[in-house]
Design a protein around this motif. Sequence first.
Motif, PDB file in Angstrom:
ATOM      1  N   PRO A   9       2.883   0.676   6.328  1.00 48.00           N
ATOM      2  CA  PRO A   9       4.294   0.262   6.335  1.00 48.00           C
ATOM      3  C   PRO A   9       4.934   0.452   7.707  1.00 48.00           C
ATOM      4  N   LEU A  13       7.005  -2.371   9.612  1.00 50.08           N
ATOM      5  CA  LEU A  13       8.402  -2.172   9.989  1.00 50.08           C
ATOM      6  C   LEU A  13       8.585  -2.291  11.498  1.00 50.08           C
ATOM      7  N   SER A  43       1.143  -4.608   2.737  1.00 42.47           N
ATOM      8  CA  SER A  43       2.319  -3.803   3.067  1.00 42.47           C
ATOM      9  C   SER A  43       3.499  -4.685   3.437  1.00 42.47           C
ATOM     10  N   SER A  44       3.247  -5.773   4.147  1.00 42.24           N
ATOM     11  CA  SER A  44       4.362  -6.646   4.503  1.00 42.24           C
ATOM     12  C   SER A  44       4.920  -7.323   3.266  1.00 42.24           C
ATOM     13  N   SER A  46       5.142  -5.948   0.423  1.00 47.59           N
ATOM     14  CA  SER A  46       6.011  -4.939  -0.179  1.00 47.59           C
ATOM     15  C   SER A  46       7.351  -4.883   0.534  1.00 47.59           C
ATOM     16  N   VAL A  47       7.338  -4.941   1.866  1.00 45.55           N
ATOM     17  CA  VAL A  47       8.583  -4.941   2.633  1.00 45.55           C
ATOM     18  C   VAL A  47       9.393  -6.189   2.283  1.00 45.55           C
ATOM     19  N   VAL A  50      10.999  -5.920  -1.147  1.00 44.71           N
ATOM     20  CA  VAL A  50      12.206  -5.090  -1.136  1.00 44.71           C
ATOM     21  C   VAL A  50      13.377  -5.894  -0.577  1.00 44.71           C
ATOM     22  N   GLN A  70       6.427  -0.244  -8.176  1.00 39.95           N
ATOM     23  CA  GLN A  70       5.913   0.949  -7.499  1.00 39.95           C
ATOM     24  C   GLN A  70       5.684   2.049  -8.533  1.00 39.95           C
ATOM     25  N   ASN A  79       8.136   5.437   2.565  1.00 45.44           N
ATOM     26  CA  ASN A  79       7.427   4.380   3.292  1.00 45.44           C
ATOM     27  C   ASN A  79       8.243   3.111   3.496  1.00 45.44           C
ATOM     28  N   TYR A  80       9.202   2.854   2.625  1.00 45.69           N
ATOM     29  CA  TYR A  80       9.926   1.591   2.700  1.00 45.69           C
ATOM     30  C   TYR A  80      11.440   1.755   2.835  1.00 45.69           C
ATOM     31  N   LEU A  84      13.591   1.158   6.300  1.00 39.52           N
ATOM     32  CA  LEU A  84      14.456  -0.020   6.275  1.00 39.52           C
ATOM     33  C   LEU A  84      15.912   0.367   6.523  1.00 39.52           C
TER      34      LEU A  84
END
Length: 127
Positions: A9, A13, A43-44, A46-47, A50, A70, A79-80, A84
């Motif tokens: 992550p 980010l 991971s991207s 997941s970002v 969100v 999650q 992690n997120y 962010l």
Amino acid sequence: DKNGTTDSPERILTFCLFLVPTLSQPLSQPTVKAINLWKKNKSSLSVLNVLQLLSATAVSMKDLVEQAEQTNRTRFVNNYIKPLLELELIQMKYPENPHHHAQKYMLTEIGKMLLEKININFPPLSI
């Protein structure tokens, strides 16, 4: 990995942070190529999930954790959500009271611009 399917992550980010200053400019070919690779990354995704979850309305942490599918809330926050928030891509409804009973999270203008920039060239993700 070599197929671009996993990444940390933090690296994802960092890429967001790289994109923010370029939001008002047309995407360069290397940036488009990087976004293509980025969007294949777990991971991207997941970002992006969100950011997309927050694109329409403010969402509580409980709902974010559930909607992002999650299983570990602490890891999800560390992690997120925290990164962010630090990148100012999302914000809290009650920043002066992080544990407010009605706390919700929403996209900032920068977060909206980033999501719009990425989705201009790519179809939206299904969540």
